[in-house]
Design a protein around this motif. Sequence first.
Motif, PDB file in Angstrom:
ATOM      1  N   UNK A 109       0.761  -1.134   0.184  1.00  0.00           N
ATOM      2  CA  UNK A 109      -0.074  -0.110  -0.022  1.00  0.00           C
ATOM      3  C   UNK A 109       0.721   1.326  -0.073  1.00  0.00           C
ATOM      4  N   UNK A 110       2.001   1.184  -0.713  1.00  0.00           N
ATOM      5  CA  UNK A 110       2.789   2.174  -1.018  1.00  0.00           C
ATOM      6  C   UNK A 110       2.815   2.584  -2.438  1.00  0.00           C
ATOM      7  N   UNK A 111       1.697   2.832  -2.979  1.00  0.00           N
ATOM      8  CA  UNK A 111       1.664   3.033  -4.501  1.00  0.00           C
ATOM      9  C   UNK A 111       2.424   4.236  -5.294  1.00  0.00           C
ATOM     10  N   UNK A 112       2.572   5.194  -4.213  1.00  0.00           N
ATOM     11  CA  UNK A 112       3.153   6.206  -4.627  1.00  0.00           C
ATOM     12  C   UNK A 112       4.594   6.196  -4.944  1.00  0.00           C
ATOM     13  N   UNK A 113       5.380   5.165  -4.239  1.00  0.00           N
ATOM     14  CA  UNK A 113       6.836   4.826  -4.461  1.00  0.00           C
ATOM     15  C   UNK A 113       6.630   3.579  -5.001  1.00  0.00           C
ATOM     16  N   UNK A 114       5.735   3.222  -5.913  1.00  0.00           N
ATOM     17  CA  UNK A 114       5.743   2.149  -7.075  1.00  0.00           C
ATOM     18  C   UNK A 114       7.027   2.042  -7.745  1.00  0.00           C
ATOM     19  N   UNK A 115       7.501   0.495  -7.710  1.00  0.00           N
ATOM     20  CA  UNK A 115       8.724   0.396  -8.446  1.00  0.00           C
ATOM     21  C   UNK A 115       8.582   0.559  -9.932  1.00  0.00           C
ATOM     22  N   UNK A 294       8.971  13.398   2.405  1.00  0.00           N
ATOM     23  CA  UNK A 294       7.824  12.972   1.595  1.00  0.00           C
ATOM     24  C   UNK A 294       8.106  13.330  -0.039  1.00  0.00           C
ATOM     25  N   UNK A 295       7.401  12.200  -0.759  1.00  0.00           N
ATOM     26  CA  UNK A 295       7.708  12.473  -2.054  1.00  0.00           C
ATOM     27  C   UNK A 295       6.291  12.203  -2.612  1.00  0.00           C
ATOM     28  N   UNK A 296       5.643  13.326  -3.200  1.00  0.00           N
ATOM     29  CA  UNK A 296       4.389  13.060  -3.733  1.00  0.00           C
ATOM     30  C   UNK A 296       3.081  12.499  -2.614  1.00  0.00           C
ATOM     31  N   UNK A 297       1.953  12.213  -3.050  1.00  0.00           N
ATOM     32  CA  UNK A 297       0.773  12.240  -2.334  1.00  0.00           C
ATOM     33  C   UNK A 297       0.736  10.512  -1.934  1.00  0.00           C
ATOM     34  N   UNK A 298      -0.266  10.124  -0.949  1.00  0.00           N
ATOM     35  CA  UNK A 298      -0.542   8.600  -0.651  1.00  0.00           C
ATOM     36  C   UNK A 298      -1.777   8.622  -1.753  1.00  0.00           C
ATOM     37  N   UNK A 299      -1.659   7.272  -2.665  1.00  0.00           N
ATOM     38  CA  UNK A 299      -2.656   7.195  -3.566  1.00  0.00           C
ATOM     39  C   UNK A 299      -3.444   6.009  -2.953  1.00  0.00           C
ATOM     40  N   UNK A 300      -4.785   6.424  -2.796  1.00  0.00           N
ATOM     41  CA  UNK A 300      -5.583   7.431  -3.093  1.00  0.00           C
ATOM     42  C   UNK A 300      -5.944   8.280  -1.733  1.00  0.00           C
ATOM     43  N   UNK A 301      -5.487   7.928  -0.707  1.00  0.00           N
ATOM     44  CA  UNK A 301      -5.897   8.513   0.742  1.00  0.00           C
ATOM     45  C   UNK A 301      -5.686  10.072   0.779  1.00  0.00           C
ATOM     46  N   UNK A 302      -4.457  10.527   0.238  1.00  0.00           N
ATOM     47  CA  UNK A 302      -4.534  11.749   0.187  1.00  0.00           C
ATOM     48  C   UNK A 302      -5.539  12.705  -0.728  1.00  0.00           C
ATOM     49  N   UNK A 303      -5.800  12.048  -1.838  1.00  0.00           N
ATOM     50  CA  UNK A 303      -6.705  12.421  -2.458  1.00  0.00           C
ATOM     51  C   UNK A 303      -8.043  12.739  -2.174  1.00  0.00           C
TER      52      UNK A 303
END
Length: 350
Positions: A109-115, A294-303
């Motif tokens: 559940x760290x899609x914002x840091x997807x490899x 932090x680098x970007x948003x949590x997808x989609x929690x932050x949204x």
Amino acid sequence: MTHPITTRMLVKEWQRHGGVAMHQRELRPLGPQDVLVRVRRAAICGTDLHVYGWNDWAARNYRLPIPMGHEMGGEVLAIGAQVSGIEPGMRISAETHIACGHCRQCRANRRHTCLNLKLFSKQGLGCFSDYTVVPASALRRVPDDMPFRDASIMEPLGVGVRAAMEADLRGRNALVTGCGPIGLFTIAAARALGAARVVAADLHDYRRELARALGADTVINPEVEPLAEATLQATGGEGIDVAIDCAGNGRAIQDSLSSLVPGGALILAGLPSGPVALDLAKDVIVREARVQGIFGRLIDETWLATESLLRSGRLKVEPVLTHSFPLDRFEEAFELAESGASGKVMFDMG
Ligand SMILES: [Zn+2]
Ligand SMILES: [Zn+2]
């Protein structure tokens, strides 16, 4: 509407400062996973300015020519055969980070840091145009009552919201260094999330004024007043519980860290251009500070949090949205955004 349709489109063509042309282009045909979008508002991001200015980072990361823009609010005109959940007539915004959904980061559940993360801005899509064709995976529906203007800033606003949610601000003193659009959004979010005091620092007079308009209690010019002393004074001697750096400036980061109370947190959202030296013994270990990048948003929690805060009216962003231009005045828009004498600059396609 049936294909092919033509659109005006801003394309970065040449490897130099500027080097952007407006073209009339035929859109690519709609694939089964694609969505045809009529762009209504599109905002200029810091990334667009790197590409416009063609600095070293842009030269390393982009191949030209490339259509520009990734922050947009628009409406769906048509969908490909396999698209579900998005229908013609819906309002959309772009999810600029496209995660693969199956790597270890995604599964954790760290899609914002997807490899295998794909960035909208590198896919040759663009949204500084009247129309664009975008994969459905890079779009999010927004509520019908959300103005296109607000839809166009969901991504950068989300970065500010996440920065302000990364440490508990309720009833605590916050410092935001760097009052560009992300810093300004962070100030608005800190206010909405219940910070006791919000102190903001920036070198530009114009941006300090915007910070105040967004609810910063005290604004500091760190060139005139040393940050540690000024923040102590601004908080009645209490000090800063949470510092959020959106400047990416080494000096600002060092001074923010040494302004923290013991047990405080430093959230790093701005990218420094090189290594930054920190006094770990004095400022981090002995004083038990937490340093979190932090680098970007949590997808989609932050949204979802951003959407709720915006719709509730608690998140006040209007003062950040300072300038709007028609697409054909793009050079003026980019120059203004580069000057620092602006908040968020956007294009209005009508
Ligand atoms: Zn952006
Ligand atoms: Zn992934």
